[in-house]
Scaffold this motif. Structure first.
Motif, PDB file in Angstrom:
ATOM      1  N   ASN A 281     -55.011  20.107 -72.583  1.00 30.91           N
ATOM      2  CA  ASN A 281     -54.439  20.674 -71.367  1.00 30.91           C
ATOM      3  C   ASN A 281     -54.842  19.906 -70.103  1.00 30.91           C
ATOM      4  N   PRO A 282     -54.718  18.592 -70.138  1.00 29.71           N
ATOM      5  CA  PRO A 282     -55.054  17.853 -68.914  1.00 29.71           C
ATOM      6  C   PRO A 282     -53.929  17.969 -67.884  1.00 29.71           C
ATOM      7  N   ASN A 283     -54.266  17.744 -66.635  1.00 28.50           N
ATOM      8  CA  ASN A 283     -53.235  17.487 -65.636  1.00 28.50           C
ATOM      9  C   ASN A 283     -52.859  16.017 -65.777  1.00 28.50           C
ATOM     10  N   LEU A 284     -51.561  15.735 -65.684  1.00 27.50           N
ATOM     11  CA  LEU A 284     -51.100  14.362 -65.846  1.00 27.50           C
ATOM     12  C   LEU A 284     -50.320  13.941 -64.615  1.00 27.50           C
ATOM     13  N   TYR A 285     -50.413  12.659 -64.295  1.00 24.64           N
ATOM     14  CA  TYR A 285     -49.824  12.131 -63.060  1.00 24.64           C
ATOM     15  C   TYR A 285     -49.181  10.767 -63.320  1.00 24.64           C
ATOM     16  N   TRP A 286     -48.102  10.506 -62.592  1.00 22.30           N
ATOM     17  CA  TRP A 286     -47.556   9.154 -62.480  1.00 22.30           C
ATOM     18  C   TRP A 286     -47.653   8.722 -61.023  1.00 22.30           C
ATOM     19  N   TYR A 287     -48.295   7.566 -60.822  1.00 22.26           N
ATOM     20  CA  TYR A 287     -48.376   6.955 -59.503  1.00 22.26           C
ATOM     21  C   TYR A 287     -47.646   5.616 -59.535  1.00 22.26           C
ATOM     22  N   ARG A 288     -47.154   5.207 -58.374  1.00 27.34           N
ATOM     23  CA  ARG A 288     -46.585   3.873 -58.251  1.00 27.34           C
ATOM     24  C   ARG A 288     -47.298   3.153 -57.116  1.00 27.34           C
ATOM     25  N   GLN A 289     -47.533   1.875 -57.354  1.00 29.02           N
ATOM     26  CA  GLN A 289     -48.164   1.031 -56.354  1.00 29.02           C
ATOM     27  C   GLN A 289     -47.256  -0.169 -56.140  1.00 29.02           C
ATOM     28  N   ALA A 290     -46.582  -0.189 -54.991  1.00 25.45           N
ATOM     29  CA  ALA A 290     -45.714  -1.318 -54.671  1.00 25.45           C
ATOM     30  C   ALA A 290     -46.583  -2.517 -54.295  1.00 25.45           C
ATOM     31  N   ALA A 291     -45.986  -3.688 -54.242  1.00 24.68           N
ATOM     32  CA  ALA A 291     -46.720  -4.892 -53.835  1.00 24.68           C
ATOM     33  C   ALA A 291     -47.398  -4.579 -52.512  1.00 24.68           C
ATOM     34  N   GLY A 292     -48.690  -4.698 -52.471  1.00 25.47           N
ATOM     35  CA  GLY A 292     -49.443  -4.181 -51.338  1.00 25.47           C
ATOM     36  C   GLY A 292     -50.562  -3.342 -51.914  1.00 25.47           C
ATOM     37  N   ARG A 293     -50.792  -2.168 -51.382  1.00 26.12           N
ATOM     38  CA  ARG A 293     -51.963  -1.479 -51.857  1.00 26.12           C
ATOM     39  C   ARG A 293     -51.807   0.005 -52.150  1.00 26.12           C
ATOM     40  N   GLY A 294     -50.899   0.696 -51.463  1.00 27.03           N
ATOM     41  CA  GLY A 294     -50.929   2.156 -51.521  1.00 27.03           C
ATOM     42  C   GLY A 294     -50.580   2.737 -52.878  1.00 27.03           C
ATOM     43  N   LEU A 295     -51.148   3.906 -53.172  1.00 26.46           N
ATOM     44  CA  LEU A 295     -50.867   4.656 -54.391  1.00 26.46           C
ATOM     45  C   LEU A 295     -49.984   5.837 -54.015  1.00 26.46           C
ATOM     46  N   GLN A 296     -48.780   5.823 -54.524  1.00 21.49           N
ATOM     47  CA  GLN A 296     -47.830   6.886 -54.221  1.00 21.49           C
ATOM     48  C   GLN A 296     -47.660   7.793 -55.427  1.00 21.49           C
ATOM     49  N   LEU A 297     -47.910   9.068 -55.252  1.00 26.09           N
ATOM     50  CA  LEU A 297     -47.748  10.027 -56.346  1.00 26.09           C
ATOM     51  C   LEU A 297     -46.262  10.275 -56.575  1.00 26.09           C
ATOM     52  N   LEU A 298     -45.820  10.066 -57.802  1.00 25.96           N
ATOM     53  CA  LEU A 298     -44.415  10.275 -58.150  1.00 25.96           C
ATOM     54  C   LEU A 298     -44.212  11.641 -58.803  1.00 25.96           C
ATOM     55  N   PHE A 299     -44.979  11.914 -59.833  1.00 25.42           N
ATOM     56  CA  PHE A 299     -44.841  13.165 -60.580  1.00 25.42           C
ATOM     57  C   PHE A 299     -46.218  13.655 -61.011  1.00 25.42           C
ATOM     58  N   TYR A 300     -46.342  14.973 -61.154  1.00 27.32           N
ATOM     59  CA  TYR A 300     -47.542  15.514 -61.765  1.00 27.32           C
ATOM     60  C   TYR A 300     -47.144  16.682 -62.651  1.00 27.32           C
ATOM     61  N   SER A 301     -48.009  16.965 -63.624  1.00 22.26           N
ATOM     62  CA  SER A 301     -47.704  18.013 -64.592  1.00 22.26           C
ATOM     63  C   SER A 301     -48.975  18.765 -64.936  1.00 22.26           C
ATOM     64  N   VAL A 302     -48.874  20.092 -64.926  1.00 21.83           N
ATOM     65  CA  VAL A 302     -50.029  20.921 -65.284  1.00 21.83           C
ATOM     66  C   VAL A 302     -49.888  21.489 -66.689  1.00 21.83           C
ATOM     67  N   GLY A 303     -48.767  21.239 -67.358  1.00 26.28           N
ATOM     68  CA  GLY A 303     -48.593  21.721 -68.712  1.00 26.28           C
ATOM     69  C   GLY A 303     -47.301  21.210 -69.318  1.00 26.28           C
ATOM     70  N   ILE A 304     -47.122  21.471 -70.604  1.00 29.41           N
ATOM     71  CA  ILE A 304     -45.927  21.026 -71.317  1.00 29.41           C
ATOM     72  C   ILE A 304     -44.678  21.536 -70.611  1.00 29.41           C
ATOM     73  N   GLY A 305     -43.764  20.629 -70.348  1.00 28.14           N
ATOM     74  CA  GLY A 305     -42.505  20.994 -69.725  1.00 28.14           C
ATOM     75  C   GLY A 305     -42.573  21.312 -68.245  1.00 28.14           C
ATOM     76  N   GLN A 306     -43.764  21.281 -67.660  1.00 20.97           N
ATOM     77  CA  GLN A 306     -43.934  21.588 -66.228  1.00 20.97           C
ATOM     78  C   GLN A 306     -44.109  20.292 -65.461  1.00 20.97           C
ATOM     79  N   ILE A 307     -43.081  19.926 -64.720  1.00 18.86           N
ATOM     80  CA  ILE A 307     -43.079  18.680 -63.976  1.00 18.86           C
ATOM     81  C   ILE A 307     -42.778  18.976 -62.518  1.00 18.86           C
ATOM     82  N   SER A 308     -43.565  18.394 -61.647  1.00 16.22           N
ATOM     83  CA  SER A 308     -43.291  18.500 -60.217  1.00 16.22           C
ATOM     84  C   SER A 308     -43.057  17.093 -59.676  1.00 16.22           C
ATOM     85  N   SER A 309     -42.003  16.974 -58.899  1.00 17.46           N
ATOM     86  CA  SER A 309     -41.658  15.680 -58.331  1.00 17.46           C
ATOM     87  C   SER A 309     -42.112  15.632 -56.884  1.00 17.46           C
ATOM     88  N   GLU A 310     -42.722  14.531 -56.540  1.00 11.90           N
ATOM     89  CA  GLU A 310     -43.215  14.383 -55.173  1.00 11.90           C
ATOM     90  C   GLU A 310     -42.245  13.649 -54.269  1.00 11.90           C
TER      91      GLU A 310
END
Lengths: 113, 118
Positions: free
Chosen positions: A30-59
């Motif tokens: 039951n981990p929290n899962l995240y997708w981040y994107r880092q464009a050429a440069g430095r910043g970390l942008q949160l794309l999606f996170y999930s607290v459970g199966i089938g539960q997706i939040s888009s940023e």
């Protein structure tokens, strides 16, 4: 101990092609899962996170989607890639407790040509 | 909202000290610090949970001023291995989370590039 696997490490795809990046976590439940994107440069942008199966939040509204078909599996997809989708994609997991560290996978470097 | 880090870049000689600051316009629940080597994934350094809390990690320490909504990372007697990009990640208080879920969503600063020369 917990480990996170992310693949592939590098990917070159033409504009308009589909995308599927996969991430799996071992050694925890039951981990929290995240997708981040880092464009050429430095910043970390949160794309999606999930607290459970089938539960997706888009940023950020975008050309991407995410799914969590199993507890420790997180998938990032696109039906048609854009040039602007190029970047370094990082999957991460954390405990479901507040203020838990993020543990990142090794990342996928995506180049859309 | 993204926290603001300063400076954007620091160049040091081995043995010198540096301070990296992270400021937020929102009240914070916690501050995380990560270091990323070129081409690699970010690695967790430390979390500060309470206002006034200070933590140390070898010669790297940090403080969290809850009232000022800011955190500082201190690198003393820098080593070549300290080179990389440092990110702060801020977490808002649970009661601001409308969904009431148990996640801790981090918003990262833009990063500070630290270069240590021999």
């Amino acid at each position: 101990s917990q480990t996170i696997h992310q693949w592939p490490a590098t990917l070159v795809q033409p504009v308009g092609s589909p995308l599927s990046l996969e991430c799996t976590v071992e050694g925890t439940s039951n981990p929290n899962l995240y997708w981040y994107r880092q464009a050429a440069g430095r910043g970390l942008q949160l794309l999606f996170y999930s607290v459970g199966i089938g539960q997706i939040s888009s940023e950020v509204p975008q050309n991407l989607s995410a799914s969590r078909p199993q507890d420790r599996q997180f998938i990032l997809s696109s039906k048609k890639l854009l040039l602007s989708d190029s970047g370094f994609y990082l999957c991460a997991w954390s405990s479901s407790r507040w203020s838990s560290p993020l543990h990142f996978g090794n990342g996928t470097r995506l180049t859309v040509t | 909202q993204q926290p603001v880090q300063s400076p954007q870049a620091v160049i040091l000689r081995e043995g010198e000290d540096a301070v990296i600051n992270c400021s937020s316009s929102k009240a914070l629940y916690s501050v995380h610090w990560y270091r990323q080597k070129h081409g690699e994934a970010p690695v967790f350094l430390m979390i500060l949970l309470k206002g006034g809390e200070q933590k140390g990690h070898e010669k790297i320490s940090a403080s969290f001023n809850e009232k000022k909504q800011q955190s500082s990372l201190y690198l003393t007697a820098s080593q070549l291995s300290y080179s990389g990009t440092y990110f702060c990640g801020t977490e808002i208080p649970p009661y601001d989370n409308a969904g009431g879920t148990s996640y801790g969503k981090l918003t990262f600063g833009q990063g500070t590039i630290l270069t240590v020369h021999p």
